[in-house]
Motif scaffolding. Structure first.
Motif, mmCIF file in Angstrom:
data_model
loop_
_atom_site.group_PDB
_atom_site.id
_atom_site.type_symbol
_atom_site.label_atom_id
_atom_site.label_comp_id
_atom_site.label_asym_id
_atom_site.label_seq_id
_atom_site.Cartn_x
_atom_site.Cartn_y
_atom_site.Cartn_z
ATOM 1 N N TYR A 56 0.781 -1.224 0.084
ATOM 2 C CA TYR A 56 0.017 0.085 -0.023
ATOM 3 C C TYR A 56 0.896 1.330 -0.021
ATOM 4 O O TYR A 56 0.225 2.396 -0.516
ATOM 5 N N LYS A 57 2.031 1.350 0.646
ATOM 6 C CA LYS A 57 3.178 2.480 0.788
ATOM 7 C C LYS A 57 3.674 2.634 -0.525
ATOM 8 O O LYS A 57 3.982 3.668 -0.957
ATOM 9 N N THR B 171 0.664 2.951 -4.759
ATOM 10 C CA THR B 171 -0.103 3.653 -3.619
ATOM 11 C C THR B 171 -1.687 4.288 -4.023
ATOM 12 O O THR B 171 -2.480 4.752 -3.054
ATOM 13 N N ILE C 212 -4.984 2.181 -2.061
ATOM 14 C CA ILE C 212 -5.771 2.479 -0.886
ATOM 15 C C ILE C 212 -6.954 3.262 -1.144
ATOM 16 O O ILE C 212 -8.127 3.171 -0.743
ATOM 17 N N LYS D 144 -10.793 7.177 6.530
ATOM 18 C CA LYS D 144 -9.591 7.895 6.071
ATOM 19 C C LYS D 144 -8.614 7.989 7.119
ATOM 20 O O LYS D 144 -7.377 7.880 6.709
ATOM 21 N N LYS D 145 -9.012 8.500 8.128
ATOM 22 C CA LYS D 145 -7.829 8.566 9.392
ATOM 23 C C LYS D 145 -7.253 7.531 9.749
ATOM 24 O O LYS D 145 -6.070 7.593 10.137
ATOM 25 N N THR E 76 -4.369 3.920 6.800
ATOM 26 C CA THR E 76 -3.158 4.156 6.373
ATOM 27 C C THR E 76 -2.140 3.147 6.140
ATOM 28 O O THR E 76 -2.583 1.911 6.739
#
Length: 183
Positions: A97-98, A102, A105, A134-135, A138
């Motif tokens: 995901y990072k 990208t 997500i 959304k917070k 991550t």
């Protein structure tokens, strides 16, 4: 006693490595085929976790023959194995995901919104939930949550599988005692 705990720990690391690689391979297959959020993928992950823990318990029990495998050792082995596998899998999810994709997500947000709407929630409710999500969604939190989730499920599966794989230690002097009692 210390030697047995090292043996359980090293076996759990080894079996956890194999299990973690199998979980990652499953996720890669579903990602490459364009179905990274498939319910089938999650079922396969849980089936692999269940089967991998059972496989590890079986191998450990057979390797330690006469020492047996009490229920507590089986539970510890399965839980530790799932913990090590979940660390690998969680790290992979973070990297996926990072760095790898990208935009994945954002696709997850859309998928989650559609799922809530299909279940009959109003658009206002979905909007409120998605603002909070959304917070929390991550890459780091998703990776860490995989560690907790898979370890928890591994513990639950180990509770069940430990019943079937436990074996009491064999008594090395059992026959000698029986012969003396007969005289």
């Amino acid at each position: 006693m210390e030697n047995q705990s090292k043996s359980v720990f090293s076996s759990a690391m080894s079996y956890g490595l194999y299990l973690g690689l199998a979980l990652i391979l499953t996720q890669v297959i579903f990602y490459v085929t364009g179905n990274p959020f498939s319910k089938v993928a999650s079922y396969i992950v849980y089936a692999l976790l269940f089967g991998g823990i059972g496989w590890g318990m079986y191998l450990f029990r057979e390797k330690n023959g006469t020492d047996g495998m009490p229920y507590g050792r089986a539970l510890g082995l399965g839980t530790a194995q799932s913990f090590f596998a979940s660390i690998l899998f969680g790290f992979f999810i973070f990297i996926l995901y990072k760095f790898i994709d990208t935009g994945l997500i954002d696709k997850l947000y859309i998928y989650t919104e559609q799922t809530y709407l299909e279940h009959g929630m109003s658009e206002d409710q979905v909007e409120t939930i998605m603002q909070m999500a959304k917070k929390m969604m991550t890459p780091a939190i998703m990776g860490v949550s995989q560690v907790f989730t898979l370890t928890l499920f591994g513990f639950i599966f180990s509770l069940i599988l430990g019943i079937f794989f436990k074996r009491n230690p064999e008594e090395p002097f059992g026959e000698v005692v029986d012969e003396e009692e007969q005289n």
